[in-house]
Write a protein that holds these residues in place. Structure first.
Motif, PDB file in Angstrom:
ATOM      1  N   SER A  43      -4.512  -6.938  -3.277  1.00  0.00           N
ATOM      2  CA  SER A  43      -4.769  -5.585  -3.278  1.00  0.00           C
ATOM      3  C   SER A  43      -5.316  -5.113  -4.625  1.00  0.00           C
ATOM      4  N   ARG A 112       2.132  -7.089   7.979  1.00  0.00           N
ATOM      5  CA  ARG A 112       2.150  -5.862   8.848  1.00  0.00           C
ATOM      6  C   ARG A 112       1.017  -5.875   9.681  1.00  0.00           C
ATOM      7  N   GLN A 115      -3.143  -3.388   9.067  1.00  0.00           N
ATOM      8  CA  GLN A 115      -3.352  -3.685   7.471  1.00  0.00           C
ATOM      9  C   GLN A 115      -4.458  -2.708   6.955  1.00  0.00           C
ATOM     10  N   ASP A 120      -0.336  -1.433   2.867  1.00  0.00           N
ATOM     11  CA  ASP A 120       0.251  -2.118   3.969  1.00  0.00           C
ATOM     12  C   ASP A 120      -0.506  -3.627   3.966  1.00  0.00           C
ATOM     13  N   TYR A 121      -1.537  -3.515   3.530  1.00  0.00           N
ATOM     14  CA  TYR A 121      -2.485  -4.744   3.201  1.00  0.00           C
ATOM     15  C   TYR A 121      -1.840  -5.448   2.309  1.00  0.00           C
ATOM     16  N   SER A 124       1.767  -7.183   2.717  1.00  0.00           N
ATOM     17  CA  SER A 124       1.691  -8.263   3.624  1.00  0.00           C
ATOM     18  C   SER A 124       1.190  -9.637   2.880  1.00  0.00           C
ATOM     19  N   ARG A 199      -8.124  -4.808   7.544  1.00  0.00           N
ATOM     20  CA  ARG A 199      -8.949  -3.768   6.621  1.00  0.00           C
ATOM     21  C   ARG A 199      -9.966  -3.857   6.335  1.00  0.00           C
ATOM     22  N   ALA A 209      -7.842  -9.600   6.336  1.00  0.00           N
ATOM     23  CA  ALA A 209      -6.600  -9.559   6.832  1.00  0.00           C
ATOM     24  C   ALA A 209      -5.832 -10.710   6.456  1.00  0.00           C
TER      25      ALA A 209
END
Length: 477
Positions: A43, A112, A115, A120-121, A124, A199, A209
């Motif tokens: 992220s 998740r 995402q 949430d991304y 994961s 995402r 993803a």
């Protein structure tokens, strides 16, 4: 991308103040266990302050700590409740993972299904690190965190009359069986398949993803603004390896979509090409130039030459007094050097706004600049302070490379003049721009970290004002 020290007298006019830790930051050997990570999660360019890892410390025949939570303060992970054991000669093995789970070190991990949100991304992404033969130390323990899952980047070539709104990845198992100690993850055969919402990273063009490693016939669903659901399954099953990134090209028309899954690109922290067939190892093409690259033993890949890329609409200025954003390098007599050879060896000088891709510096954007792609090629980013400090460690481990890796140059100061220390007609210092904001400011302007190589080869990170012109090198994501 968040994310050592004499000050240069020649740069005093730029009002630089070093980013250094106080003496109280160094614990005694019986102080808290501290972990210094040197890999990034998906992220951003680094772990974020407040992130938490789980740490297990195993001694021969016993377990000293089990799934202890350590929190990141921007430099290291630590906890006041986890203190080193007393025997300074007793070696231990450290196992760490992210993100932390309070119930226990995970033996199963589920990504998740939605995402789209950055949190949430990022949640994961499962990382693990192992370090053997560790003894209590005053300094932080370096631990390399490796990605245990797979990453899929979807590129949309939209030839339809409607906008691409959402990408779903279907048919994959969403839960992995995990062994943190061996840094292994694979699809749990007892878990169901899921549909993952990717995402959006570039509006309507790129989606991302995190998937569980497995062999699967991927099904891709593209939802468009006209309410249509375009769905297609790959003809053959493909193996998605842990820690590797794959690209999926999707051509969308009003009638259908076509899929093409690219080959494995390699570990997320590894060097290499987005198209290995076109870009030889050890080189990267950007703009009109090809740059040598160097991959260090830990997998970190840097450009081995200073950037000489001109963004669209920019021209290098020969007048350092002008805030032009990009300047010709300076000669040893501190004059603009416009000859091809000097530009090739020293690169251009960039201020931070230009290096970051033309971003206007505000209180809101400053915090987002760390580790941005900016004028770097796709898949590369501007160095963070963590990147620069890690580079120092890596070059210390390769002394034969250290003398030739960094280019000694002058810079353009924030006050509008060329500056550089030179001996015998050649520069004796070198610099690399960084993108991490530092604590404090000068006249309300935030400062950023950059790397300086001293005449004796000592490398330190110090602060600079964003108006200064500094050489740039990029780091592979």
């Amino acid at each position: 991308m968040k994310h050592i020290a004499p000050l240069l007298a020649a740069l005093a006019s730029a009002a630089l103040i070093g980013c250094t830790a106080s003496a109280g930051d160094t614990p005694s050997a019986d102080g808290p266990i501290r972990i210094a990570p040197f890999i990034t999660r998906v992220s951003g360019p680094n772990f974020d302050p407040g992130d938490c890892i789980g740490l297990t410390v195993e001694l021969p025949g016993s377990r000293y700590a089990d799934n202890a939570p350590l929190t990141y303060d921007g430099k290291v992970f630590s906890s006041p409740d986890l203190i080193w054991y007393n025997d300074l000669h007793e070696t231990s093995t450290l196992y760490a993972y992210y993100p932390y789970q309070a119930e226990a070190t995970p033996d199963r991990f589920t990504v998740r299904t939605d995402q789209r949100n950055a949190a949430d991304y990022g949640a994961s992404d499962l990382l693990a690190a192992v370090r053997e033969a560790v003894t209590p130390a005053e300094t932080a323990i370096d631990m390399r965190f490796d990605h245990l899952l797979s990453r899929l980047v979807v590129h949309i070539d939209n030839r339809s009359s409607a906008a691409a709104e959402r990408v779903l990845i279907a048919g994959t198992v969403g839960t992995a069986a995990v062994d943190i100690a061996t840094q292994h993850a694979a699809a749990d055969a007892t878990a169901p398949t899921v549909e993952i919402i990717a995402r959006e990273t570039d509006s309507g063009k790129t989606f991302d993803a995190i998937l569980v490693p497995q062999t699967v016939k991927l099904t891709v669903v593209l939802l468009t603004s006209d309410g249509k659901r375009h769905e297609k399954t790959l003809d053959e099953a493909r193996e998605l390896r842990q820690g590797s990134r794959y690209t999926l090209d999707v051509i969308a028309t009003d009638i259908d979509i076509a899929l093409s899954l690219g080959g494995e690109i390699g570990d997320w922290d590894d060097g290499g090409s987005l198209d290995p067939a076109e870009e030889p190892a050890g080189e990267i093409r950007h703009g009109d130039a090809t740059y040598r690259t160097h991959t260090f033993p830990d997998g970190t890949t840097w450009m081995a030459e200073n950037l000489r890329y001109l963004p669209a609409g920019t021209t290098p200025s020969e007048n350092p007094a002008t805030q032009a954003g990009v300047w010709f390098p300076c000669s040893s007599d501190l004059q603009p050097a416009q000859d091809e050879e000097t530009i090739r060896t020293q690169g251009y000088l960039y201020d931070l706004t230009t290096a970051a891709g033309g971003v206007t510096l505000t209180d809101e954007t400053i915090a987002l600049l760390e580790g941005v792609q900016g004028i770097c090629p796709d898949g590369w980013h501007l160095p963070t302070q963590n990147d620069l400090e890690r580079l120092v460690v890596l070059l210390e481990d390769e002394p034969d490379l250290a003398d030739t890796f960094l280019t000694r140059t002058g810079i353009r100061t924030a006050s509008g003049s060329y500056s550089g220390q030179h001996v015998g007609g050649a520069f004796s210092k070198g610099y690399l721009l960084g993108s991490s904001p530092c604590t404090g400011s000068v006249n309300g302007t935030a400062k950023f970290s950059y790397l300086c190589i001293q005449p004796d080869g000592t490398m330190t990170t110090v602060d600079y004002l964003p108006e200064a012109g500094v050489p740039v090198r990029c780091v592979h994501d």
